[in-house]
Design an enzyme around this catalytic site. Structure first.
Site, mmCIF file in Angstrom:
data_model
loop_
_atom_site.group_PDB
_atom_site.id
_atom_site.type_symbol
_atom_site.label_atom_id
_atom_site.label_comp_id
_atom_site.label_asym_id
_atom_site.label_seq_id
_atom_site.Cartn_x
_atom_site.Cartn_y
_atom_site.Cartn_z
ATOM 1 N N SER A 140 0.819 -1.196 0.000
ATOM 2 C CA SER A 140 0.000 0.000 0.000
ATOM 3 C C SER A 140 0.864 1.262 0.000
ATOM 4 O O SER A 140 1.661 1.452 -0.908
ATOM 5 C CB SER A 140 -0.948 -0.046 1.189
ATOM 6 O OG SER A 140 -2.031 0.812 0.990
ATOM 7 N N ASP A 184 -9.278 -3.755 -5.608
ATOM 8 C CA ASP A 184 -8.694 -3.227 -4.379
ATOM 9 C C ASP A 184 -9.403 -1.919 -4.023
ATOM 10 O O ASP A 184 -9.445 -1.000 -4.836
ATOM 11 C CB ASP A 184 -7.187 -2.986 -4.585
ATOM 12 C CG ASP A 184 -6.461 -2.649 -3.306
ATOM 13 O OD1 ASP A 184 -6.980 -1.875 -2.484
ATOM 14 O OD2 ASP A 184 -5.337 -3.155 -3.122
ATOM 15 N N HIS A 210 -7.572 -5.753 -0.291
ATOM 16 C CA HIS A 210 -6.459 -4.817 -0.364
ATOM 17 C C HIS A 210 -5.138 -5.581 -0.361
ATOM 18 O O HIS A 210 -4.827 -6.260 0.613
ATOM 19 C CB HIS A 210 -6.531 -3.850 0.815
ATOM 20 C CG HIS A 210 -5.506 -2.775 0.793
ATOM 21 N ND1 HIS A 210 -5.078 -2.153 -0.358
ATOM 22 C CD2 HIS A 210 -4.802 -2.195 1.801
ATOM 23 C CE1 HIS A 210 -4.174 -1.247 -0.066
ATOM 24 N NE2 HIS A 210 -3.980 -1.254 1.250
#
Length: 536
Positions: free
Chosen positions: A250, A477, A505
């Site tokens: 991320s 996502d 995610h």
């Protein structure tokens, strides 16, 4: 109420949900910009709703000189003193880094927490593997202690290493509000309906920013992603590695890509999972992420209406969204009891739903939580919201929600500078998500009142001369939309895009043997996956 929507670590989200509802811990990675939380190659990216800017107009991140400046040499030459962490199998140390790389001063040095688990064998040791779960503001050390047991083949050959970035957790953490103040802040209405409610929201943002300035004013100008990436290079040298090997999830992809852009010749095997696109400005990030969570909610809703226990009806996803919006509206005027001093407000309920969007493993719990809220009990949705905010059973908040805006508001100018700008942008956000649009738009106002001016700008990262890099994108996502992974892979001169077709995610370590095998092979052998590889 999120002051910004973190690119949460899947590990952190799953672990928090597990604490609330006995969900299994998932091992993998974690909005930047300034948020509440097709093809996007290098030909053009949205810079605000409906606008495109050619890639050529975006300045590339320039690498730093390869020679270490004399005033930084003491940091690169320092020796770490390892000691027991109190967690079996791990060692900890403290690394010094300059508060200001432009003006190093030992009197103001930062103390950055580092942890490692040495390679277990068999097989020849390949060096150190640095991990970061994202956030910004997620504790890499906490992540390491959950991640290091997997995968065994990688753990056998690498020393698994983590460093809490500057301003985060154990590394001179940013502090802003007391726990009681955070309780009030998270309940602030982020879908204001009147001028008075807008003024209340603005006052909350101002108070939050003032608290950060009062408690952490000296550190606030020096928690940028570029500075954190420079800290990583110091750590690489201190660990004795010629090149950095890294797995970032991320926001951790932005940190890793920034490292590659600054130090391309020192970049080794980099895995960037759940990628961010540095060519997007704050407003574009917010609109994209709003759409991303809408995509995730649609997937949840389509599954929900097939279940006998779906509290949002059995018709279709659109009807389910309408029913959820009705629940939010009801909670806006009539919060429900939770069995605690705090009631479930619209803002807390929205955050609870968003928390469950990070991983489909939380969907059964979310169905139950929504049903409870409809029946007058907000206990489970509050538990999900608390997991998102990292609020423990004693009422204490971790510092991620402080570090997150501190990094985001420094890395890019805010999405909006006034409530009038938010109101003008509401149609674009509502189009991106009828359910979450207003919440995300108003939550993107937080950086307007930040006490430190942004030092970063929109840029592209090419990292010319870097070794092969693997960028991983998940097609549905919610927090880091798939188009961002495509955008980052198109910028990086040596990147290969690995695609996971699915929900949730990030992708690594979340159950796809195809993804895990491709990444493990790359980390162990240096061979990136085939161009265009898709996994399920």
């Amino acid at each position: 109420m999120p002051s910004s929507r973190p690119f949460r670590s899947t590990t952190a989200a799953a672990a928090a949900a597990a604490a609330a509802a006995a969900l299994a811990l998932l091992i993998s990675g974690c909005s930047s910009g300034t948020s509440s939380p097709g093809d996007a190659g290098s030909s053009g990216h949205s810079t605000e709703a409906g606008a495109d800017r050619p890639a050529a107009a975006v300045t590339p991140l320039q690498p730093l000189p390869t020679a270490i400046p004399a005033d930084l040499r003491p940091y690169y030459d320092q020796k770490l003193s390892w000691h027991d962490c109190g967690v079996a199998g791990f060692q900890c140390a403290t690394m010094k880094a300059p508060l200001d790389y432009a003006k190093p001063d030992p009197a103001t040095d930062l103390k950055l927490a580092v942890a490692r688990r040495t390679a277990t064998g068999p097989g020849q040791r390949l060096g150190s593997l640095l991990v970061n779960p994202g956030g910004p503001g997620g504790s890499a050390i906490d992540y390491l202690q959950q991640y290091a047991p997997q995968p065994a083949a990688v753990r056998a050959r690498y020393d698994m290493v983590a460093m809490d970035p500057r301003g985060v957790a154990r590394s001179d953490p940013i502090e802003c509000l007391t726990d009681r103040q955070m309780d009030r802040f998270t309940q602030t209405d982020t879908t204001p309906d009147t001028p008075a409610e807008i003024n209340t929201l603005v006052a909350a943002y101002r108070n939050f920013a003032k608290g950060c300035e009062t408690r952490s004013g000296k550190l606030l100008p020096h928690v940028s992603t570029i500075e954190a990436a420079r800290d990583m290079d110091v750590l690489r040298a201190v660990l004795g590695d010629k090149k950095l090997t890294y797995v970032g999830a991320s926001y951790g992809t932005f940190l890793g890509a920034t490292y590659a852009g600054l130090f391309p010749t020192r970049s080794g095997r980099l895995v960037l999972d759940g990628a961010m696109d540095p060519m997007l400005d704050s407003r574009a990030i917010n609109v994209d992420q709003t759409a991303g969570f809408n995509t995730a909610f649609t997937a949840f809703a389509e599954d929900c209406v097939k279940q006998k226990d779906c509290p949002l009806g059995t018709k279709n996803a659109q009807d389910a969204g309408r029913r959820l919006s009705e629940l939010f509206k009801k909670l806006d005027s009539h919060p429900v009891d939770t069995g605690q001093e705090r009631k479930l407000t619209e803002s807390l309920a929205t955050t609870g739903v968003i928390a469950a969007m990070y991983d489909q493993g939380a969907w059964p719990m979310l169905r139950e939580a929504i049903a409870q809220a409809q029946a007058g009990s907000g206990r489970e949705l509050l538990a999900l919201s608390d997991s998102y905010y990292e609020r423990d059973a004693s009422g204490h908040y971790a510092n991620q929600m402080f570090a997150n805006p501190a990094v985001n508001c420094l890395d890019l100018p805010g999405a909006f500078t006034s409530p009038n700008q938010v109101e003008a942008a509401l149609p674009a956000f509502r189009k991106a998500s009828p359910v979450f649009g207003d919440n995300f738009a108003w939550s993107a106002l937080n950086c307007a009142y930040w006490p430190v001016k942004a030092s970063g700008t929109v840029h592209r990262i090419e990292a010319k001369g870097a070794a092969p890099i693997v960028v991983v994108g998940t097609t549905r996502d919610p927090a880091t939309p798939y188009t961002w992974a495509k955008g980052l892979a198109a910028q990086l001169s040596s990147a290969t895009l690995l695609t996971y077709v699915g929900d949730g995610h990030t992708a690594y370590g979340r159950g796809s043997d195809c993804i895990d095998t491709a990444i493990n092979t790359y980390l162990l052998e240096g061979t990136p996956p085939a161009k265009g590889k898709h996994c399920t």
